[in-house]
Every structure is written in structure tokens, then in C-alpha cells.
Design an enzyme around this catalytic site. Sequence first.
Site, mmCIF file in Angstrom:
data_model
loop_
_atom_site.group_PDB
_atom_site.id
_atom_site.type_symbol
_atom_site.label_atom_id
_atom_site.label_comp_id
_atom_site.label_asym_id
_atom_site.label_seq_id
_atom_site.Cartn_x
_atom_site.Cartn_y
_atom_site.Cartn_z
ATOM 1 N N TYR A 77 0.851 -1.194 0.000
ATOM 2 C CA TYR A 77 0.000 0.000 0.000
ATOM 3 C C TYR A 77 0.879 1.233 0.000
ATOM 4 O O TYR A 77 2.082 1.162 0.245
ATOM 5 C CB TYR A 77 -0.957 0.003 1.198
ATOM 6 N N CYS A 78 0.221 2.398 -0.264
ATOM 7 C CA CYS A 78 0.981 3.654 -0.251
ATOM 8 C C CYS A 78 0.093 4.791 0.230
ATOM 9 O O CYS A 78 -0.504 4.688 1.298
ATOM 10 C CB CYS A 78 1.617 3.918 -1.604
ATOM 11 N N ARG A 79 -0.015 5.868 -0.544
ATOM 12 C CA ARG A 79 -0.686 7.062 -0.021
ATOM 13 C C ARG A 79 -2.188 7.048 -0.189
ATOM 14 O O ARG A 79 -2.911 7.719 0.528
ATOM 15 C CB ARG A 79 -0.128 8.316 -0.695
ATOM 16 N N CYS A 83 -2.295 6.913 -5.805
ATOM 17 C CA CYS A 83 -0.847 6.952 -5.636
ATOM 18 C C CYS A 83 -0.252 5.797 -6.419
ATOM 19 O O CYS A 83 -0.746 4.676 -6.363
ATOM 20 C CB CYS A 83 -0.515 6.851 -4.152
ATOM 21 N N PHE A 131 -2.832 4.760 3.583
ATOM 22 C CA PHE A 131 -2.780 4.963 5.023
ATOM 23 C C PHE A 131 -3.865 5.929 5.531
ATOM 24 O O PHE A 131 -4.548 5.629 6.523
ATOM 25 C CB PHE A 131 -1.381 5.448 5.430
#
Lengths: 218, 218
Positions: free
Chosen positions: A177-179, A183, A207
Amino acid sequence: MTSRQDLFDTLAQVGKALGSGHRLILLERIAQGEASVETLASAADLTVGNASAHLQHLRRAGLVTATRSGKQMLYRLTDQRLVTLMSLMREVAETNLAEMERLVSRLFAEKNADGALEAVSRDELLAGLKTGSVALLDVRPENEFAAGHLPEAINIPLEQLESMLDELPRDREIVAYCRGPYCVLSHEAVQRLRKLGYRVRRFDEGFPEWKAAGLPVH
Amino acid sequence: MTSRQDLFDTLAQVGKALGSGHRLILLERIAQGEASVETLASAADLTVGNASAHLQHLRRAGLVTATRSGKQMLYRLTDQRLVTLMSLMREVAETNLAEMERLVSRLFAEKNADGALEAVSRDELLAGLKTGSVALLDVRPENEFAAGHLPEAINIPLEQLESMLDELPRDREIVAYCRGPYCVLSHEAVQRLRKLGYRVRRFDEGFPEWKAAGLPVH
DNA sequence: CCAACATTCTAATGATTGTTAGAATAAAAC
DNA sequence: GTTTTATTCTAACAATCATTAGAATGTTGG
């Protein structure tokens, strides 16, 4: 009857603040955790002066606050509900604007060679974490990870992906996962890890959405 | 990297559309049920041409759709989630913009002589309806009531309030509602009915919020 | 106090948006 | 078919907004 108009005009300031791509990109980054003007300017690819002006705009609309820390001003969201607000905007846009679909798939086009677009939903991820059948990978830069991340996530910033492979399990599926949904970091990671033979999918959200949903963070 | 910018710019169209007081007033009215351009123009106190332009704007942003019915174009919301989106905007604005509080109390100032501002929450209302201890009064115009209303509500448009008093119970508390939190109709009704000795409070929200929450409507 | 740095402010430019009045379009009524 | 009614389009203008470069402010570290 003009006080009614004033009220709606003031409410519209929130909308106006959300009515610029540059500001939405700034907000996406701010939602990861507080950040300086320079950090934000580079995240949104703006000159520092211009970023500052947009941040003042967001500030006047009540969406962000700033506090000084030494030489820097650190901006943060005033309100967790903004993450929900932006998610709703995204859903409405994806449902009702045909162009969105095209743009989303274009953004991720080259990264979707072998089905890397198939994402894990929040419920799936929660189930996988409970049974221990997945390992969580956070591919954001180190300082964003430090400002908050999903429980049990391993942080390997995208740039260091190949040099830190020994941190990744081979026996379990990896979820990256990321932003957030727009993203590219986790897409890129999934693509590169698949080439190396890892079993890996990306998480639907980022997140901020996890945190705004009231789920535990570290 | 420009496709990322395009994506956020497109998403920002939704924000832009919500970034005008006039458009927010139009949306408040559209949320009551489909309406013609002329109806909407008069609700927002705009010339028809100008209202039409704003409606095109909302249409391009995917927030409303229009269908022709005889000579008229009828506009409606594309998406129930918009009501939630606007409620969230309102909450964020009320929490983070000091000016909002001032403007809300000014809008309702003259109508708040004897505590008429004290509102019934959704949960309170649901409880009162369950036990039969409250009567529900919808003070919107007849056609908006006809397009949908809360179950068991009596419709007395504000203009006809005094001439239809015999529809109102004396033995139960009355709860009045209208278009939403920033609609003055129910405030006005509460003030006038209190002068006549009725036990009456207003509902916090309006018909669109009730419907968007998935509660039953008629 | 001075130099270096981060941010904000100012002024000027071009781009976008809101508004109006009036022309154009489209369906309905006669 | 012509007229009426509802809406949208066009052109023009004023107002607002985004952007840049450079000056001003405020903080840190010598």
C-alpha cells in the site's frame, strides 16, 4: 435574505478549496502526516511560493493548520473527516464522470501488464492479517512511514525495493500500500515484485483512509 | 507524470462545482426532488440564464442529470452520496471556520427569540416517532412534499400555517422539518407556532439527509 | 549582530469564471 | 405553420484566481 447567501458562500469556501488539482495533491500528501512547505511543493510539483499560496488558501478554508517548528512551517489536516470527504468526492467522480475511468486506467496503464491492477479490499486485507496469511508492505518514503502506518507493516521505500528484498517473505502473499487510491507507488512496487516472482497485490486504499476509518495505526 | 495531474484536475471538477454558494443553494433545492430550471432559478434568486449556466456546470461535474419532460428540463441529483458529501462539508466548515457559527446564528437570529433553535436530533426523532409521542410537520411547499417526505409527516406549507392549524395536535409535541439544516422554513414555523402556544421544536436536518441515511420515505 | 534558510507577501501577468442581455433552439399549443 | 413557452447558447464585460519573480519577514546558528 443576503445572510443566507453569505452562509452558503462561506460553505462554498470548502468546496473552492477542494476545487483545484494542485490543492488536492497537496492534501493527499498532507494526509500522510504533517509536512513542510518545501516538501509539499515538491510533492505537488509547484514552486515554493505558489505552494505557499495554495496552502494559505486551504488554511483560510479551514482544511489545514500550520505550526512553526524551527525554521519550518508544518502543515497538517484540521480534520480527519477531510479524508472521508475526499474519498466521497472520488467515489462520486468515478461513478458519474466517464473521464475518470479513462484517466485512472491511463495513470496505471503501464503498471497493469499482468493484472497488477486487481486490488485487495479493506475487508480482504483485514481477514488476511487476522489469519497471518499476508505480509503488509508500505512503500512510502521513510518519513511518511514514521509519521504513521498500518500495524505490522514493513517499510521499504520504493527506491530501495530491490536492495531490501530479504525483508520480504516468499511463503506468504504480500499486500503493498501507499498514499491512497491515486498513488502510483504501490502499483509500481507490485509490478516490480511480480517480475521477481513474488506473490503480491496492492491494497485499494492508503494509510489516510485506513486511519480515517478508525482502524488501528502505529 | 501529467496524467496524474489530469486525474486530480478532473477530480477537482467535483470540488469546483461545490465551490459556489449559488450552486450549493441550487443543490439544496434539487436534493428535495427534481425541479425545472425556472423553479431552481427562483430558489437561488438567479436569472434563468445564469441558473442554466450553473446547472450545466453541475452537469459537467457529474453532480446532476437532466431529462426533458414536455417543455421543461428536470434536474435531479445523480447520486444520493452527494447529500452525504454536502453534510460532511457542512460539518467540516462548522468545525473549522469560525465565521460559520456567526453566520448560522445570524441567519436564524430573529427566529431564535425563545429558544426555538434547540433542535431535535435524528435519534430523538426516531424514538419519539416510535412511541407516538411526537407529530411530524413538513413545512415545505406542497410539490416538494409530494416528491418525497418522512413517513407519517403532515404537510402544511409555511404560507398556509395559520389557516391549517386544525391539522395539528395539541396533546403531542410537534417536530417541524424542511429542506435541511440551513433552511429557514422550519425555524419560522417553530417561532410562529410557539407564539400560538404549541409545543414544537424543529428537526436538525431535512428530508434529503433523512433519505440519504437510508431511512424510509414516502 | 550577521549570514543562511524557510516561508510569506507583493505586484504584475495571463487564465478562468460569473453575470447579463439577447439570439438561437426545441417542444407544445393552437 | 405560427406562436408561445422553456431552456440553452453567444458575446461581452467585470471579477476572481493561479502563477511567477523578487522583496520582506522571521528563525537558526555562528
